[in-house]
Scaffold this motif. Structure first.
Motif, PDB file in Angstrom:
ATOM      1  N   TRP A 214       0.819  -1.215   0.000  1.00  0.00           N
ATOM      2  CA  TRP A 214       0.000   0.000   0.000  1.00  0.00           C
ATOM      3  C   TRP A 214       0.854   1.267   0.000  1.00  0.00           C
ATOM      4  N   LEU A 215       2.004   1.220   0.643  1.00  0.00           N
ATOM      5  CA  LEU A 215       2.916   2.365   0.576  1.00  0.00           C
ATOM      6  C   LEU A 215       3.443   2.562  -0.838  1.00  0.00           C
ATOM      7  N   ILE A 216       3.743   1.457  -1.523  1.00  0.00           N
ATOM      8  CA  ILE A 216       4.195   1.551  -2.918  1.00  0.00           C
ATOM      9  C   ILE A 216       3.085   2.138  -3.788  1.00  0.00           C
ATOM     10  N   VAL A 217       1.842   1.713  -3.543  1.00  0.00           N
ATOM     11  CA  VAL A 217       0.696   2.276  -4.268  1.00  0.00           C
ATOM     12  C   VAL A 217       0.605   3.779  -4.024  1.00  0.00           C
ATOM     13  N   ALA A 218       0.769   4.204  -2.772  1.00  0.00           N
ATOM     14  CA  ALA A 218       0.697   5.633  -2.442  1.00  0.00           C
ATOM     15  C   ALA A 218       1.804   6.414  -3.137  1.00  0.00           C
ATOM     16  N   VAL A 219       3.016   5.877  -3.086  1.00  0.00           N
ATOM     17  CA  VAL A 219       4.156   6.537  -3.740  1.00  0.00           C
ATOM     18  C   VAL A 219       3.889   6.716  -5.225  1.00  0.00           C
ATOM     19  N   LEU A 220       3.459   5.642  -5.892  1.00  0.00           N
ATOM     20  CA  LEU A 220       3.228   5.709  -7.340  1.00  0.00           C
ATOM     21  C   LEU A 220       2.050   6.629  -7.661  1.00  0.00           C
ATOM     22  N   SER A 221       0.985   6.550  -6.874  1.00  0.00           N
ATOM     23  CA  SER A 221      -0.204   7.357  -7.154  1.00  0.00           C
ATOM     24  C   SER A 221       0.079   8.848  -7.013  1.00  0.00           C
ATOM     25  N   PHE A 222       0.710   9.249  -5.916  1.00  0.00           N
ATOM     26  CA  PHE A 222       1.031  10.661  -5.735  1.00  0.00           C
ATOM     27  C   PHE A 222       1.979  11.151  -6.838  1.00  0.00           C
ATOM     28  N   GLY A 223       2.972  10.327  -7.184  1.00  0.00           N
ATOM     29  CA  GLY A 223       3.929  10.724  -8.207  1.00  0.00           C
ATOM     30  C   GLY A 223       3.300  10.852  -9.582  1.00  0.00           C
ATOM     31  N   VAL A 224       2.472   9.895  -9.959  1.00  0.00           N
ATOM     32  CA  VAL A 224       1.879   9.915 -11.298  1.00  0.00           C
ATOM     33  C   VAL A 224       0.786  10.978 -11.409  1.00  0.00           C
ATOM     34  N   VAL A 225       0.016  11.201 -10.341  1.00  0.00           N
ATOM     35  CA  VAL A 225      -0.978  12.287 -10.370  1.00  0.00           C
ATOM     36  C   VAL A 225      -0.277  13.623 -10.617  1.00  0.00           C
ATOM     37  N   SER A 226       0.842  13.841  -9.955  1.00  0.00           N
ATOM     38  CA  SER A 226       1.602  15.079 -10.164  1.00  0.00           C
ATOM     39  C   SER A 226       2.116  15.161 -11.600  1.00  0.00           C
ATOM     40  N   GLU A 227       2.660  14.040 -12.079  1.00  0.00           N
ATOM     41  CA  GLU A 227       3.183  13.995 -13.457  1.00  0.00           C
ATOM     42  C   GLU A 227       2.098  14.312 -14.478  1.00  0.00           C
ATOM     43  N   MET A 228       0.949  13.636 -14.382  1.00  0.00           N
ATOM     44  CA  MET A 228      -0.134  13.835 -15.336  1.00  0.00           C
ATOM     45  C   MET A 228      -0.734  15.231 -15.232  1.00  0.00           C
ATOM     46  N   ALA A 229      -0.807  15.743 -14.010  1.00  0.00           N
ATOM     47  CA  ALA A 229      -1.401  17.063 -13.805  1.00  0.00           C
ATOM     48  C   ALA A 229      -0.556  18.169 -14.426  1.00  0.00           C
ATOM     49  N   ILE A 230       0.757  18.023 -14.367  1.00  0.00           N
ATOM     50  CA  ILE A 230       1.624  19.026 -15.007  1.00  0.00           C
ATOM     51  C   ILE A 230       1.345  19.059 -16.504  1.00  0.00           C
TER      52      ILE A 230
END
Length: 408
Positions: A214-230
């Motif tokens: 679940w921590l890996i999921v959180a890391v990837l989700s926060f990172g990719v949301v930021s990436e896609m949002a930019i």
């Protein structure tokens, strides 16, 4: 030994070529959508449905690709993905109306979803050495084709063939037909199956109970949301906050994607040397800091928006490398679990950004000179996602050191 080396290069061609075609197929829709809309007299809501099929097909593919890989093998999963994309291109070429176009689009995105999950599993099984480097290089090919896809698509639509323009139909048909190319080496390659002697046995039930998962999921989700949002909001921000022209704003976004793509090409060896979790922690913090600084400095610091791409780029491939190492015995299950939840988190995250901007503008009184505040808070949220990605790496790093020793 020679046969082993030849087979390795065949598999490299399939993985790198697959990511190249994946980037093309996902990013040629920009110039094609206005022509589709004009030809079929589509409303914006109908175009929205077409784009929504992307997420639906992607999540559907997530639900069965890992199971399919275990039943028929990675070779045939890859061939199925490429073949479905070729078929989708043929169906799009023949589509006579909105229903047939929608069905073709849905088939395309199911194929794209199978391909993304399949390539992730393939890469995890093939790149057993220098995993971080090779994962980043593989995703570099996706970024490379993504940069050129809109330009190539628009150019091809204007080609004159047999007395007429190629148009969006011919463009899709030709580009998706390129998916035939990786099928040929796939038929001759020997794909590694799941490791049976190393790594930790993996099941969906076990992953649901595993705090590390679940921590890996959180890391990837926060990172990719930021990436896609930019990628989604940078042009809008520059136009409305600084009154930049569309051309100038788009050039800054292009610079972001250029630095993003080059980062994936060059930072892989750093992730292997530092360790995956520590690398993600540092790179995501760098990206978040750049975006925050750009917002607070103002127009003179706008270049920092693009420089943030250097930090956010390695997150996805490095997390894939971490999954490949930690869940070697069941990497397909681990990738499916992680990426499926990522897809849901991405939809929620991008929706939140728009809601935050609207709420702040409404709260402070949009139209009274305070529009900029909403944009700034929205972009601070984007930067905050990268910072949260970094912060989630702290407990993940500690838990991995405690449980897995050197695997961090």
């Amino acid at each position: 030994m020679k046969n082993h080396r030849v087979n390795y290069f065949i598999l490299l061609f399939v993985v790198f070529g697959g990511f190249l075609i994946f980037g093309l197929s996902e990013n040629i829709k920009g110039p094609a959508l206005p022509s589709m809309q004009s030809e079929f007299s589509l409303k914006e809501s109908q175009l929205g449905v077409l784009l929504a099929l992307n997420s639906i097909g992607y999540l559907l593919a997530c639900s069965f690709t890992s199971i399919l890989a275990n039943k028929i093998g990675m070779k045939w999963v890859g061939i199925l993905a490429f073949a479905s994309m070729v078929l989708a291109g043929f169906c799009m070429f023949l589509s006579k109306g909105y229903p047939s176009l929608s069905a073709s689009y849905f088939l395309l995105y199911v194929g794209n979803g199978i391909l993304e999950i399949g390539l992730g599993i393939m890469a995890a099984r093939i790149f057993t050495k220098n995993t971080g480097t090779m994962m980043n290089v593989a995703h570099f090919f996706y970024g490379l084709s993504s940069i050129g896809a809109p330009i190539l698509g628009a150019s091809m639509m204007g080609w004159h063939v047999l007395g007429g323009e190629l148009g969006w139909r011919g463009m899709y048909f030709i580009i998706l037909s390129l998916s035939i190319i990786p099928i040929i080496p796939s038929l001759f390659g020997r794909f590694p199956e799941e490791l049976q002697s190393e790594g930790e046995s993996t099941s969906f039930r076990g992953l649901f109970r595993d705090p590390i998962a679940w921590l890996i999921v959180a890391v990837l989700s926060f990172g990719v949301v930021s990436e896609m949002a930019i990628g989604s909001w940078l042009v809008y921000y520059l136009q409305h906050a600084y009154e930049w022209s569309l051309k100038r704003s788009s050039e800054m976004l292009s610079l972001f994607f250029l630095l993003f793509t080059l980062s994936r090409l060059f930072v892989g060896p750093i992730t292997d040397k530092l360790g995956y979790t520590l690398s993600i922690m540092l790179f995501s913090a760098f990206s978040g800091a750049c975006s925050l600084a750009a917002v607070f400095i103002g127009e003179t610091g706008a270049a920092l928006f693009a420089i943030a791409g250097i930090g956010i780029a390695p997150i996805y491939p490095t997390v894939m490398a971490l999954l490949a190492k930690r869940y070697a015995k069941g990497v397909g299950t681990a990738i499916t679990f992680t990426v499926t939840i990522l897809g849901i988190a991405s939809v929620i995250g991008n929706l939140l950004i728009g809601v935050i901007i609207d709420f702040i503008n409404h709260f402070f009184g949009k139209g009274h000179g305070n529009d900029l505040i909403g944009l700034q808070v929205g972009y601070v949220f984007i930067a905050g996602m990268a910072i949260l990605c970094s912060l989630c790496c702290v407990p993940l790093y500690k838990m991995l050191r405690t449980r897995d020793g050197g695997l961090v």
